[in-house]
Design a protein around this motif. Structure first.
Motif, PDB file in Angstrom:
ATOM      1  N   UNK A 319      -5.292   5.784  -0.578  1.00 26.55           N
ATOM      2  CA  UNK A 319      -4.061   6.767  -0.041  1.00 26.55           C
ATOM      3  C   UNK A 319      -3.485   6.313   1.453  1.00 26.55           C
ATOM      4  N   UNK A 320      -4.498   5.728   2.134  1.00 23.52           N
ATOM      5  CA  UNK A 320      -3.919   4.710   3.326  1.00 23.52           C
ATOM      6  C   UNK A 320      -3.268   3.926   3.212  1.00 23.52           C
ATOM      7  N   UNK A 321      -3.591   3.255   2.187  1.00 20.48           N
ATOM      8  CA  UNK A 321      -2.767   1.918   1.700  1.00 20.48           C
ATOM      9  C   UNK A 321      -1.485   2.376   1.359  1.00 20.48           C
ATOM     10  N   UNK A 322      -1.499   3.384   0.452  1.00 15.37           N
ATOM     11  CA  UNK A 322      -0.181   3.748  -0.052  1.00 15.37           C
ATOM     12  C   UNK A 322       0.814   4.393   0.946  1.00 15.37           C
ATOM     13  N   UNK A 323       0.132   4.979   2.248  1.00 18.83           N
ATOM     14  CA  UNK A 323       0.882   5.634   3.226  1.00 18.83           C
ATOM     15  C   UNK A 323       1.433   4.160   4.124  1.00 18.83           C
ATOM     16  N   UNK A 325       2.030   1.320   2.778  1.00 17.50           N
ATOM     17  CA  UNK A 325       3.156   0.771   2.147  1.00 17.50           C
ATOM     18  C   UNK A 325       4.533   1.581   2.094  1.00 17.50           C
ATOM     19  N   UNK A 326       4.233   2.757   2.245  1.00 16.65           N
ATOM     20  CA  UNK A 326       5.584   3.494   2.228  1.00 16.65           C
ATOM     21  C   UNK A 326       6.151   3.522   3.617  1.00 16.65           C
ATOM     22  N   UNK A 327       5.274   3.618   4.756  1.00 14.53           N
ATOM     23  CA  UNK A 327       5.909   3.723   6.123  1.00 14.53           C
ATOM     24  C   UNK A 327       5.647   2.375   6.897  1.00 14.53           C
ATOM     25  N   UNK A 328       4.640   1.817   7.087  1.00 17.60           N
ATOM     26  CA  UNK A 328       4.367   0.686   8.246  1.00 17.60           C
ATOM     27  C   UNK A 328       5.015  -0.395   7.457  1.00 17.60           C
ATOM     28  N   UNK A 329       4.765  -0.983   6.393  1.00 14.26           N
ATOM     29  CA  UNK A 329       5.526  -2.036   5.747  1.00 14.26           C
ATOM     30  C   UNK A 329       7.022  -2.102   5.869  1.00 14.26           C
ATOM     31  N   UNK A 330       7.484  -0.856   5.467  1.00  6.47           N
ATOM     32  CA  UNK A 330       8.953  -0.742   5.583  1.00  6.47           C
ATOM     33  C   UNK A 330       9.704  -1.080   6.803  1.00  6.47           C
ATOM     34  N   UNK A 331       9.190  -0.711   7.739  1.00  5.90           N
ATOM     35  CA  UNK A 331       9.936  -0.688   9.024  1.00  5.90           C
ATOM     36  C   UNK A 331      10.274  -2.565   9.271  1.00  5.90           C
ATOM     37  N   UNK A 367       5.224  -7.905   9.887  1.00 11.74           N
ATOM     38  CA  UNK A 367       4.890  -7.697   8.658  1.00 11.74           C
ATOM     39  C   UNK A 367       3.708  -8.403   8.257  1.00 11.74           C
ATOM     40  N   UNK A 368       3.353  -9.453   9.017  1.00  8.33           N
ATOM     41  CA  UNK A 368       1.990 -10.039   8.691  1.00  8.33           C
ATOM     42  C   UNK A 368       0.906  -9.224   9.026  1.00  8.33           C
ATOM     43  N   UNK A 369       1.245  -8.307  10.256  1.00  5.10           N
ATOM     44  CA  UNK A 369      -0.137  -7.662  10.735  1.00  5.10           C
ATOM     45  C   UNK A 369      -0.416  -6.605   9.736  1.00  5.10           C
ATOM     46  N   UNK A 370       0.821  -5.989   9.254  1.00  2.00           N
ATOM     47  CA  UNK A 370       0.618  -4.854   8.091  1.00  2.00           C
ATOM     48  C   UNK A 370      -0.130  -5.308   7.003  1.00  2.00           C
ATOM     49  N   UNK A 371       0.305  -6.585   6.404  1.00  2.00           N
ATOM     50  CA  UNK A 371      -0.225  -7.144   5.344  1.00  2.00           C
ATOM     51  C   UNK A 371      -1.700  -7.296   5.415  1.00  2.00           C
ATOM     52  N   UNK A 372      -2.058  -7.750   6.506  1.00  2.00           N
ATOM     53  CA  UNK A 372      -3.585  -8.079   7.111  1.00  2.00           C
ATOM     54  C   UNK A 372      -4.374  -6.588   6.978  1.00  2.00           C
ATOM     55  N   UNK A 373      -3.631  -5.673   7.581  1.00  2.00           N
ATOM     56  CA  UNK A 373      -4.206  -4.447   7.256  1.00  2.00           C
ATOM     57  C   UNK A 373      -4.521  -3.948   6.256  1.00  2.00           C
ATOM     58  N   UNK A 374      -3.533  -4.279   5.375  1.00  2.00           N
ATOM     59  CA  UNK A 374      -3.695  -3.683   3.963  1.00  2.00           C
ATOM     60  C   UNK A 374      -4.895  -4.471   3.317  1.00  2.00           C
ATOM     61  N   UNK A 375      -4.840  -5.783   3.692  1.00  2.00           N
ATOM     62  CA  UNK A 375      -5.901  -6.595   3.073  1.00  2.00           C
ATOM     63  C   UNK A 375      -7.538  -6.117   3.696  1.00  2.00           C
TER      64      UNK A 375
END
Length: 382
Positions: A319-323, A325-331, A367-375
Motif C-alpha cells: 500500500x505504501x509503494x502504491x501510494x 507511485x501515485x503521489x511521490x513519483x508523479x511529481x 525521481x532517483x530518490x523515489x525509486x530508491x525508496x521503492x526498492x
C-alpha cells in the motif's frame, strides 16, 4: 438338626410304650389288661400327633422357603451338577429369560449361553464349581436371542438327593455396558492425546484444580515440575500480560452466563521465555445450572498468526509503494516532462537552456530518490 426336640420326644414315647408293654407282659396278672390297652393307645396317639405336627411344621417351613424362592425378584435356579440340567427355576427367571418352567427343565446351562462361550463356560465349571462358593460375571442369552450380562452367585446344595448348585443371577447389563463404554471412551481419549500435540486439560470448577496431558510438554516445553501443584494459578501466571485480563474476564463471563462453549486466542509463555500464540477451546459441563467441569484443548497457532502478521506487513508495504507511485513519483516525472517542453530547440537562448538543464537535473535526482525508496520498501516483501 431341624425339629430335633420333637423327634427326640417321639423316640422317648416309643421307648416308653415298649417298656410298658414288656412290663405288663411279665406282670399281666398284676394290672388289668384294659388299662394297659388304654395307656398304650393314648401313647400311640400322642406319638402320631407329634409326628403329624413335625411333618406339618416341616412342610410349612418348606413352603415358606419355596415361596421365597419363587417370588424373589432376582432370577434364581437350581441345576444338577453332573448334567447341568435345570431342576427348578423361579418366576423371575421365567420372566427374564422367556422360557416357561417346563421348557427350562428341558434345558441345560449351555443353552442360555452363546455357542462360542460354551467352551470357556465348561472350563470354568470344571475349575471353580467344585463344591466351593463362586461369584463371577457372564453373558447370558434369552429365548429371543438377546444377550445381557449377569453377575452369578453360586453355592453347592443337595436337591431331592441330587448333588446340585443354587444360582442367583443378578442383571448387571447396564452397569457392564456403561463401564465398557466408559473404558472405550477412555481408550479413545488416550489415543487422541497421543495422536495430537495439542494440550488437553480437564479443570474441576468445584475444587478449582487442573490436570493436563502430555501436550503441556510438547506444546510449551514445560514439565510438571515447572508447573508445580497449583496448575490453575500457573496457567494464569503464564498468560501474556497484555492478554491476561481479557482472557480471565471472558472466561468468567462465559461461566456466569451459562454458556457451554468458550474459545479465545492469546499468548502463552513457553519454557524458553518466548510467548506463543494459541487458541483455547473448551466445553463446560453444568449440573443444575452449577458449573462442574471444563474440558478443553489448547492448539498452537503461532505460525499461522505470525504468517498472517507478515502478510499484513507485506500488504502495508504494498500500500505504501502504491501510494509512492501515485503521489511521490508523479511529481518529478511531471516536472521532467514540463521542463523538456521548454527547451529552445534552436539553441538561441543559451541561458534559458542552461537554467532548464539545472531544473531537469534536480527533478531527475528527485525521481532517483523515489525509486530508491521503492526498492527499500520492496525488500520488506518476502
Amino acid at each position: 438338626m431341624r425339629n430335633a426336640p420333637i423327634k427326640f420326644a417321639c423316640l422317648c414315647l416309643v421307648f416308653a410304650v415298649i417298656s410298658i408293654n414288656s412290663y405288663f407282659i411279665i406282670k399281666i396278672k398284676a394290672f388289668p389288661y384294659e388299662v394297659f390297652f388304654v395307656v398304650s393307645e393314648v401313647m400311640l396317639c400322642c406319638i402320631f400327633i407329634l409326628l403329624l405336627v413335625a411333618m406339618i411344621s416341616k412342610n410349612y417351613h418348606s413352603m415358606q422357603y419355596e415361596r421365597l424362592f419363587n417370588e424373589h425378584p432376582i432370577p434364581m435356579w437350581i441345576y444338577e451338577k453332573t448334567s447341568l440340567r435345570f431342576l427348578s427355576v423361579n418366576e423371575a427367571a421365567v420372566q427374564k429369560y422367556g422360557y416357561n418352567k417346563s421348557e427350562f427343565r428341558q434345558l441345560t446351562l449351555k443353552d442360555i449361553r452363546e455357542p462360542e462361550e460354551v467352551l470357556n463356560f465348561m472350563e470354568n465349571v470344571t475349575e471353580r464349581c467344585n463344591g466351593a462358593q463362586y461369584r463371577g460375571i457372564w453373558k447370558h442369552r434369552k429365548k429371543n436371542g438377546d444377550n445381557f450380562f449377569v453377575e452369578i452367585y453360586s453355592h453347592p446344595t443337595i436337591y431331592y438327593g441330587k448333588e446340585a448348585r443354587f444360582i442367583m443371577a443378578k442383571d448387571i447389563d447396564q452397569q457392564v455396558r456403561s463401564a465398557k463404554e466408559a473404558h472405550e471412551l477412555g481408550v479413545r481419549y488416550e489415543l487422541l492425546t497421543q495422536a495430537t500435540n495439542d494440550a488437553i486439560y480437564d479443570k474441576n470448577l468445584i475444587t478449582n484444580t487442573l490436570t493436563w496431558n502430555h501436550g503441556l510438554l510438547n506444546l510449551f516445553h514445560h514439565n510438571e515440575a515447572d508447573a508445580g501443584t497449583d496448575l490453575v494459578q500457573w496457567w494464569q501466571n503464564n498468560l501474556h500480560p497484555a492478554d491476561s485480563k481479557r482472557i480471565l474476564t471472558s472466561l468468567d463471563e462465559c461461566i456466569l452466563s451459562g454458556n457451554r462453549y468458550w474459545s479465545e486466542e492469546y499468548r502463552f509463555l513457553c519454557a524458553d521465555g518466548c510467548y506463543k500464540y494459541v487458541i483455547d477451546r473448551a466445553f463446560i459441563v453444568y449440573e443444575n445450572a452449577c458449573p462442574l467441569r471444563m474440558i478443553g484443548m489448547i492448539q498452537d497457532i503461532d505460525k499461522h498468526v505470525k504468517q498472517a502478521q507478515r502478510l499484513e506487513e507485506q500488504n502495508q508495504t504494498l500500500r505504501e509503494i502504491a501510494w509512492i507511485n501515485s503521489h511521490e513519483i508523479r511529481r518529478p516525472v511531471v516536472s521532467i516532462l514540463s521542463i523538456a517542453g521548454l527547451f529552445d530547440k534552436s539553441n538561441q537562448d543559451i541561458h534559458l537552456n542552461s537554467r532548464l538543464m539545472e531544473w531537469l537535473h534536480e527533478s531527475t535526482k528527485q525521481l532517483d530518490a523515489v525509486i530508491h525508496k521503492i526498492e527499500y520498501k520492496a525488500k520488506d516483501i518476502k
